[in-house]
Design a protein around this motif. Structure first.
Motif, PDB file in Angstrom:
ATOM      1  N   SER A  72       0.851  -1.190   0.000  1.00 29.70           N
ATOM      2  CA  SER A  72       0.000   0.000   0.000  1.00 29.70           C
ATOM      3  C   SER A  72       0.886   1.239   0.000  1.00 29.70           C
ATOM      4  N   LYS A  85      -4.164   8.940   6.975  1.00 26.68           N
ATOM      5  CA  LYS A  85      -4.526   7.759   6.190  1.00 26.68           C
ATOM      6  C   LYS A  85      -3.806   6.528   6.724  1.00 26.68           C
ATOM      7  N   PHE A 142      -5.504   3.139   7.987  1.00 28.36           N
ATOM      8  CA  PHE A 142      -5.110   1.878   7.358  1.00 28.36           C
ATOM      9  C   PHE A 142      -4.745   0.840   8.413  1.00 28.36           C
ATOM     10  N   ASP A 202      -7.902  -1.351   7.769  1.00 27.99           N
ATOM     11  CA  ASP A 202      -7.550  -2.220   6.641  1.00 27.99           C
ATOM     12  C   ASP A 202      -6.726  -3.434   7.063  1.00 27.99           C
ATOM     13  N   TYR A 209      -8.883  -5.890   8.824  1.00 31.19           N
ATOM     14  CA  TYR A 209      -9.782  -6.561   7.879  1.00 31.19           C
ATOM     15  C   TYR A 209      -9.020  -7.636   7.106  1.00 31.19           C
ATOM     16  N   LEU A 210      -7.813  -7.299   6.655  1.00 29.11           N
ATOM     17  CA  LEU A 210      -6.993  -8.269   5.934  1.00 29.11           C
ATOM     18  C   LEU A 210      -6.690  -9.485   6.803  1.00 29.11           C
TER      19      LEU A 210
END
Length: 249
Positions: free
Chosen positions: A111, A118, A122, A126, A129-130
């Motif tokens: 990424s 941000k 992340f 993110d 979630y991954l």
């Protein structure tokens, strides 16, 4: 065989995974490799070899325990230059020939983030979630200094320190939650008053780092030096290594 580091916190024994670097001398200095549950930092000037080491680690983490890996995926966060995908592909080809394990590139999640807000989102959303779909063994930020360097002289240092604290706290929480290794790369800057080079972001960031390692490169050769600057469980020491087409030796 997977290496463990045991710590004791509030009467609870916690097993910390260790990730081999693929270099025996650096592993010896690290007593087995980079360990989880702490925030690791690798500092050095541009071209010293920080990214090269991190690329190797993003492949090493995918290997089985018997090779010093964790059999997990890597999250690689770029904040400055374009991610060196050609170099990662070159290294993955070499690793595949050596270990006979394919699909390395499928387990490096890349990424590009150039803003600290941000980045916090992340890490908070993110990455978690991954983790529902892949076991995460390594999180790399290359580099943390790239998020905060600015030509603006009117810097709000209070707000910047708050961002440091939130990012470091989130990385440590992820490291504990998923038993993964977290590594931040950082550049060096010249201190005009002392005439010496020091890691970017000053004491506000340094105080949040658990282990700091320095990579230096000789101007006269391709040899590099890996050095422990401070760590809660490692003595100050150094060793030499080189970067080749196939990785670090």
């Amino acid at each position: 065989m997977r290496k463990k580091f045991i710590t004791c916190s509030k009467d609870l024994l916690i097993e910390n995974d260790k990730l081999s670097t693929s270099n025996s001398e650096i592993d010896r200095l690290l007593r087995g490799g980079f360990r989880s549950h702490i925030l690791n930092e690798i500092v050095g000037t541009g071209g010293a070899g920080k990214t090269q080491l991190c690329l190797c680690l993003s492949l090493m983490v995918q290997l089985p325990n018997k090779y010093g890996g964790l059999k997990k995926a890597a999250v690689y966060i770029c904040t400055e230059d374009v991610f060196p995908i050609k170099r990662l592909y070159e290294l993955s080809t070499s690793f595949d020939q050596k270990f006979g394990i394919g699909n390395f590139l499928d387990n490096v999640f890349i990424s590009h983030i150039s803003d600290c807000q941000k980045l916090k989102a992340f890490l908070r959303l993110d990455v978690k979630y991954l983790a529902k779909f892949r076991d995460i063994g390594l999180i790399i930020i290359d580099s943390i200094g790239g998020l905060f360097r600015s030509d603006n002289l009117d810097i709000d240092y209070s707000d910047r320190s708050k961002n440091f604290i939130e990012i470091a706290a989130e990385l440590r929480q992820l490291s504990v939650k998923f038993n993964c290794i977290t590594i931040c790369c950082n550049q060096m800057t010249d201190d005009i008053s002392s005439g010496c080079s020091e890691p970017c972001l000053g004491l506000a960031w340094s105080n949040l780092v658990n282990s700091r390692f320095l990579i230096t490169r000789s101007n006269l050769s391709s040899s590099r030096t890996f050095q422990t600057l401070f760590s809660p469980d490692l003595p100050t020491s150094r060793c030499n290594f080189s970067i080749t087409k196939n990785g670090i030796t």
